[in-house]
Design an enzyme around this catalytic site. Structure first.
Site, mmCIF file in Angstrom:
data_model
loop_
_atom_site.group_PDB
_atom_site.id
_atom_site.type_symbol
_atom_site.label_atom_id
_atom_site.label_comp_id
_atom_site.label_asym_id
_atom_site.label_seq_id
_atom_site.Cartn_x
_atom_site.Cartn_y
_atom_site.Cartn_z
ATOM 1 N N GLY A 180 0.811 -1.226 0.000
ATOM 2 C CA GLY A 180 0.000 0.000 0.000
ATOM 3 C C GLY A 180 0.835 1.262 0.000
ATOM 4 N NE ARG A 239 -4.210 7.155 -3.753
ATOM 5 C CZ ARG A 239 -4.644 6.003 -4.255
ATOM 6 N NH1 ARG A 239 -4.531 4.885 -3.553
ATOM 7 N NH2 ARG A 239 -5.206 5.977 -5.445
ATOM 8 C CG ASP A 279 -6.665 -7.289 -3.154
ATOM 9 O OD1 ASP A 279 -6.260 -7.180 -1.972
ATOM 10 O OD2 ASP A 279 -7.862 -7.407 -3.456
ATOM 11 C CE1 TYR A 327 -8.389 1.216 9.449
ATOM 12 C CE2 TYR A 327 -7.846 1.714 11.737
ATOM 13 C CZ TYR A 327 -7.510 1.734 10.393
ATOM 14 O OH TYR A 327 -6.301 2.257 9.992
ATOM 15 C CE LYS A 358 -4.842 -0.650 10.638
ATOM 16 N NZ LYS A 358 -3.649 -0.857 9.796
#
Ligand code: ADP
Length: 257
Positions: free
Chosen positions: A14, A17, A64, A157, A161
């Site tokens: 990833g 960005r 991906d 999320y 995490k």
């Protein structure tokens, strides 16, 4: 302090960005060759070109991370072109989550666990044999302010995490014996796409709860990644390094965004 990464190869998921991109650039500044992965091919290529301008080898490899076969192909390409992976940064992430009471948790849980947990597992699985062979490696997982005390209105999320933190702790114990250090960087809110979309009210709410009164720059998070990737941190294993300015987690940031 020895932060020299010359002759090392880093793969950052990833990293087209945001904080991943800043990490790719910082590792390159310290001498590492870089595999820039992103699900978005255009940004992966663009970042890789910018990283090459820093004087190291870099390739953009779209994949991906939640797809095991794509990750296997990516790592094969990476190792063919840049050699064994010494440093893996599991950064790829999605911000998509919502309140439990909205009732859409099946989908959001699946997405968050797919990208954050299974993405990290897929990448780790593909690079770990090479690290064991050389009895050296650095794995850095991006956790979050969400692992400080949970952040309300985003259970999927939070859970993803926390699971990545669990993976970090567990693999640190197992892989440390093979010379592989597994640590986490836990950013707070930084100046990225996510925070650009916040309303003034949400921004104010977050910053009121931040002793430093500002978001992080992605480069400040990248500095922590570079430290954990470097020889200087070789005795640090199983640690979660927070880069959040002392941010107090808040519980209602999504309500008025
Ligand atoms: P951050 O605030 O964490 O830096 P960004 O959204 O700016 O977040 O960057 C996250 C990057 O991760 C994006 O470039 C995005 O395309 C990438 N990404 C998201 N999902 C995946 C995935 N499944 N595989 C690889 N890269 C991904």
């Amino acid at each position: 302090m020895d932060c020299d990464l010359t002759d090392k190869t880093a793969l950052i998921s990833g990293s087209g960005r945001g904080m991943g991109r800043a990490s790719a650039e910082e590792l390159a500044r310290n001498g590492a060759d870089v595999v820039v992965n992103d699900v978005d091919e255009a940004v992966a290529e663009e970042t890789a070109a910018d990283v090459r301008d820093l004087g190291v080898d870099a390739i953009g490899v779209p994949a991906d991370v939640s797809d095991g076969a794509e990750v296997a192909a990516m790592v094969e390409t990476a190792v063919d072109e840049l050699g064994p992976i010494d440093i893996l940064v599991n950064n790829a992430g999605v911000g998509d989550s919502g309140p439990f009471l909205d009732g859409e948790y099946d989908e959001t849980f699946e997405l968050n666990l797919d990208v954050h947990l299974h993405g990290a597992l897929n990448c780790t699985r593909e690079v770990v044999d090479g690290m064991v062979e050389q009895q050296y490696g650095k794995i850095i997982n991006f956790t979050s302010i969400h692992t400080k005390n949970g952040v309300g209105m985003s259970p999927a999320y939070d859970v993803a995490k926390y699971s990545l933190l669990g993976l970090t702790k567990s693999l640190a114990l197992e892989l440390g014996r093979e010379g592989i250090r597994v640590n986490a960087v836990a950013p707070g809110w930084a100046n990225t796409r996510l925070t650009e979309g916040f309303s003034d009210a949400v921004t104010e709410q977050i910053l009121d709860n931040n002793p430093l009164g500002r978001f992080a720059e992605p480069e400040e998070v990248a500095d922590a990644v570079a430290f954990l990737a470097a020889p200087a941190s070789d005795y640090i294993n199983g640690h979660e390094l927070r880069v959040d300015g002392g941010q107090v987690p808040i519980d209602s940031w999504r309500l008025d965004s």
